[in-house]
Design a protein around this motif. Structure first.
Motif, mmCIF file in Angstrom:
data_model
loop_
_atom_site.group_PDB
_atom_site.id
_atom_site.type_symbol
_atom_site.label_atom_id
_atom_site.label_comp_id
_atom_site.label_asym_id
_atom_site.label_seq_id
_atom_site.Cartn_x
_atom_site.Cartn_y
_atom_site.Cartn_z
ATOM 1 N N UNK A 36 8.399 -6.368 9.558
ATOM 2 C CA UNK A 36 7.543 -7.014 10.555
ATOM 3 C C UNK A 36 6.080 -6.642 10.440
ATOM 4 N N UNK A 37 5.736 -5.674 9.595
ATOM 5 C CA UNK A 37 4.343 -5.229 9.510
ATOM 6 C C UNK A 37 3.935 -5.072 8.059
ATOM 7 N N UNK A 38 2.627 -4.917 7.856
ATOM 8 C CA UNK A 38 2.099 -4.736 6.521
ATOM 9 C C UNK A 38 1.786 -6.058 5.854
ATOM 10 N N UNK A 39 1.162 -6.023 4.703
ATOM 11 C CA UNK A 39 0.851 -7.249 3.956
ATOM 12 C C UNK A 39 2.120 -8.027 3.624
ATOM 13 N N UNK A 40 1.982 -9.330 3.493
ATOM 14 C CA UNK A 40 3.127 -10.178 3.170
ATOM 15 C C UNK A 40 3.310 -10.265 1.664
ATOM 16 N N UNK A 41 4.510 -9.947 1.197
ATOM 17 C CA UNK A 41 4.866 -10.017 -0.214
ATOM 18 C C UNK A 41 5.948 -11.076 -0.378
ATOM 19 N N UNK A 98 10.851 -2.303 -0.467
ATOM 20 C CA UNK A 98 9.524 -2.799 -0.071
ATOM 21 C C UNK A 98 9.394 -2.992 1.431
ATOM 22 N N UNK A 99 10.479 -3.358 2.107
ATOM 23 C CA UNK A 99 10.365 -3.711 3.523
ATOM 24 C C UNK A 99 9.985 -2.528 4.413
ATOM 25 N N UNK A 100 10.008 -1.327 3.861
ATOM 26 C CA UNK A 100 9.554 -0.170 4.632
ATOM 27 C C UNK A 100 8.055 -0.209 4.866
ATOM 28 N N UNK A 101 7.316 -0.853 3.966
ATOM 29 C CA UNK A 101 5.855 -0.869 4.058
ATOM 30 C C UNK A 101 5.254 -2.270 4.103
ATOM 31 N N UNK A 102 6.069 -3.288 3.828
ATOM 32 C CA UNK A 102 5.539 -4.646 3.739
ATOM 33 C C UNK A 102 6.432 -5.630 4.483
ATOM 34 N N UNK A 103 5.841 -6.765 4.766
ATOM 35 C CA UNK A 103 6.616 -7.905 5.266
ATOM 36 C C UNK A 103 7.067 -8.686 4.037
ATOM 37 N N UNK A 104 8.350 -8.706 3.786
ATOM 38 C CA UNK A 104 8.894 -9.225 2.540
ATOM 39 C C UNK A 104 9.548 -10.586 2.779
ATOM 40 N N UNK A 105 9.146 -11.552 1.975
ATOM 41 C CA UNK A 105 9.660 -12.918 2.084
ATOM 42 C C UNK A 105 10.360 -13.291 0.786
ATOM 43 N N UNK A 153 15.512 -1.377 -9.437
ATOM 44 C CA UNK A 153 14.789 -1.850 -8.247
ATOM 45 C C UNK A 153 13.746 -0.876 -7.721
ATOM 46 N N UNK A 154 14.035 0.436 -7.763
ATOM 47 C CA UNK A 154 13.088 1.415 -7.214
ATOM 48 C C UNK A 154 11.803 1.455 -8.032
ATOM 49 N N UNK A 155 11.942 1.504 -9.363
ATOM 50 C CA UNK A 155 10.753 1.538 -10.221
ATOM 51 C C UNK A 155 9.942 0.259 -10.072
ATOM 52 N N UNK A 156 10.615 -0.874 -9.997
ATOM 53 C CA UNK A 156 9.912 -2.144 -9.868
ATOM 54 C C UNK A 156 9.218 -2.240 -8.514
ATOM 55 N N UNK A 157 9.888 -1.792 -7.465
ATOM 56 C CA UNK A 157 9.275 -1.808 -6.134
ATOM 57 C C UNK A 157 8.039 -0.921 -6.096
ATOM 58 N N UNK A 158 8.098 0.213 -6.795
ATOM 59 C CA UNK A 158 6.930 1.098 -6.830
ATOM 60 C C UNK A 158 5.752 0.423 -7.518
ATOM 61 N N UNK A 159 6.007 -0.254 -8.627
ATOM 62 C CA UNK A 159 4.923 -0.961 -9.321
ATOM 63 C C UNK A 159 4.309 -2.039 -8.435
ATOM 64 N N UNK A 160 5.152 -2.777 -7.756
ATOM 65 C CA UNK A 160 4.654 -3.830 -6.861
ATOM 66 C C UNK A 160 3.825 -3.214 -5.750
ATOM 67 N N UNK A 161 4.348 -2.165 -5.142
ATOM 68 C CA UNK A 161 3.653 -1.512 -4.033
ATOM 69 C C UNK A 161 2.306 -0.959 -4.475
ATOM 70 N N UNK A 162 2.273 -0.297 -5.626
ATOM 71 C CA UNK A 162 1.020 0.267 -6.133
ATOM 72 C C UNK A 162 -0.006 -0.830 -6.390
ATOM 73 N N UNK A 163 0.449 -1.945 -6.921
ATOM 74 C CA UNK A 163 -0.483 -3.021 -7.257
ATOM 75 C C UNK A 163 -1.000 -3.721 -6.005
#
Length: 539
Positions: A17-22, A42-49, A260-270
């Motif tokens: 519900x919070x954070x930038x929309x991904x 990702x949903x811990x820090x972003x709004x994931x669609x 999934x964890x490594x990929x989520x980290x790359x997405x989050x960092x970017x």
């Protein structure tokens, strides 16, 4: 929720519900479920669609093959973006065909997309332009990787193969090829049959007449190192993307499922920081000689550099030259190297390249070399390399993005000499360690190179110790060796250039200087000649 786009309804899912929309866009023959493991992180820090693209999962089915054209797919994506984030741009991530259609969207002027992460799916227009550059090995390799595209154009056999064979066995196929266990979507077979239209409606048309497609936003291209189907490295993306970051992940094609964890980290960092990522290089023994020259060479290539040395002042001089960072580290201590590796990872990130360069020289016959002298040479030249490989190698494997380890061996590793028993043994061990480690780390996309310099003019000659001689004689030998190496005229910059090339080309063994290469060849074709040469005193 349902989002209407043209004549189809798209099934859209929103997490967080919070954070930038991904926005995550899936490929073929997947549904939005391929992103579940990534979205959970990702949903811990972003709004994931996520959403099912047209013709897949719970979304509507187009009536004609023409409805699968890229412009229709991009229009679907824009409809989803407008529905879930009407006021703010989104961060877009695409995999496989999800990436291909996302490229269509991000290269459309006015797209409300803040950043784009592309995984295993190139822009077809970029591919079309690249294919016109002429026939090369890279072109041939990609042609054979893409065999399935031709198969999908077979009018009856392709759908029949999916219905009767591949669809019912898809879970087993993924487990054998990708090493992942997953329950396929219940609509998999029908989705796969309909999704063949993605290839038929787009590949030939776009590749025949590629357009000029530019992406104005920051783009991150993630290349799975074990992808069997597509490689993006040869594409001239810098031509089309002003702000480009290239990253690797040690995974197969279905990285969202397997890593999934490594990929989520790359997405989050970017998403958090989309400035182009610079390679991080760590060098031991970087205070002088080959270490300092290597730091300069990588810095000139645009890399960030971290150096260590037992002489902190010398390391700081190198750091000042390259705009890097310096640390005092004794590589003989495993605890010290491990603590330094953790500090580097915390302050600068996990390195992409590690150069285990720290070393010392020693000369003398076997019988005149004391146990203490042997231990000192092995502690620095061998154990120092082992500690660096272990401490940083573990971090590289855990990160999952690959990397490269460079170990400084020597021509002495394969060129025996009766007065270099301790030194040559230590370097031969580094040589073999590098080959063993290269085999072990290959599955993690971590390359390992053994660099074997010959006679190089560095200050190692001034600090080389000698067995069985007085201190005065040792000083004379050091001066004599220094003069000889100086007359040879080959500086550390030449070794540094070869180190950079070895990393870029992933070479296993790199003899440096004419004598090093000659000894390497002689050791393979005429080892007896080297054994004869070993009897000479070449101090």
């Amino acid at each position: 929720m349902k989002v209407r786009s043209g004549d189809v309804d798209l099934a859209v899912q929103v997490r967080g519900t919070s954070g930038p929309t991904v926005v995550l866009v899936h490929g073929y023959p997947d549904t939005h479920e391929v992103w579940d493991r990534v979205a959970t992180v990702l949903e811990k820090d972003f709004r994931v669609v996520t959403y099912d693209v047209r013709g897949a999962g719970e979304s509507g089915v187009p009536s004609t093959e023409d409805d699968y054209r890229l412009e229709r797919l991009a229009a679907d994506l824009f409809a989803v973006i407008d529905a879930v984030s009407p006021d703010e741009p989104v961060h877009l991530v695409g995999h496989d065909w999800g990436s291909i259609q996302s490229w269509e969207a991000v290269t459309t002027p006015g797209a409300r997309i803040a950043t784009f992460t592309s995984i295993s799916g190139p822009c077809l227009d970029h591919m079309g332009h690249w294919s016109r550059k002429g026939l090369s090995i890279a072109h041939l390799k990609q042609f054979f990787r893409s065999w399935y595209i031709a198969a999908f154009h077979l009018p009856v056999l392709a759908p029949l193969f999916w219905r009767l064979y591949l669809g019912p066995r898809w879970a087993g196929v993924l487990q054998r090829l990708e090493g992942v266990k997953v329950k396929p979507a219940r609509t998999l077979t029908s989705d796969a049959v309909r999704g063949i239209s993605l290839y038929r409606a787009n590949i030939r048309q776009v590749m025949r007449s590629p357009r000029q497609r530019f992406a104005p936003m920051p783009v991150q291209v993630v290349q799975p190192t074990r992808d069997r189907y597509i490689r993006t490295e040869p594409l001239d993306l810098e031509r089309w993307v002003p702000s480009l970051t290239r990253r690797r992940i040690a995974a197969g094609h279905w990285a969202p499922l397997s890593h999934p964890a490594a990929l989520a980290r790359m997405i989050s960092e970017f998403v958090t920081d989309s400035t182009p990522r610079r390679e991080l290089v760590v060098i031991t023994g970087g205070g002088s000689g080959i270490g300092r020259a290597t730091a300069v060479a990588f810095a000139e290539a645009g890399s960030r550099v971290v150096v260590s040395d037992v002489d902190l002042a010398a390391a700081e001089e190198t750091a000042a030259l390259v705009g890097g960072h310096a640390y005092e580290v004794d590589v003989r201590s495993e605890d010290a190297v491990r603590a330094w590796a953790k500090q580097v990872a915390s302050e600068h990130g996990v390195p992409d390249v590690v150069v285990n360069n720290a070393g010392i020289g020693h000369s003398g016959s076997f019988l005149s070399t004391s146990a203490e002298q042997w231990q000192r040479v092995l502690d620095v030249n061998l154990s120092g390399v082992v500690h660096g490989c272990r401490a940083f190698g573990e971090l590289m494997v855990e990160r999952g993005e690959g990397g490269h380890i460079v170990n400084l061996a020597s021509a002495a590793a394969y060129l025996p000499s009766k007065i270099l028993s301790a030194y040559a043994t230590s370097k031969a061990a580094v040589f073999m360690l590098s080959d063993c480690l290269r085999a072990e780390l290959a599955e993690h996309a971590i390359g390992v190179s053994a660099i074997c310099p010959g006679i190089v003019n560095t200050n190692i000659t001034a600090t080389t110790t000698f067995s069985g001689v007085s201190s005065a004689e040792e000083s004379r030998k050091q001066e004599r060796a220094s003069r000889m190496y100086a007359r040879r005229g080959f500086g550390p910059e030449g070794v540094a250039r070869e180190i950079v090339r070895a990393v870029r080309s992933n070479r296993a063994v790199v003899p440096v200087t004419v004598e090093a290469r000659a000894a390497r060849v002689a050791g393979l074709v005429a080892p007896g000649l080297l054994r004869t040469f070993a009897k000479l005193d070449v101090t």
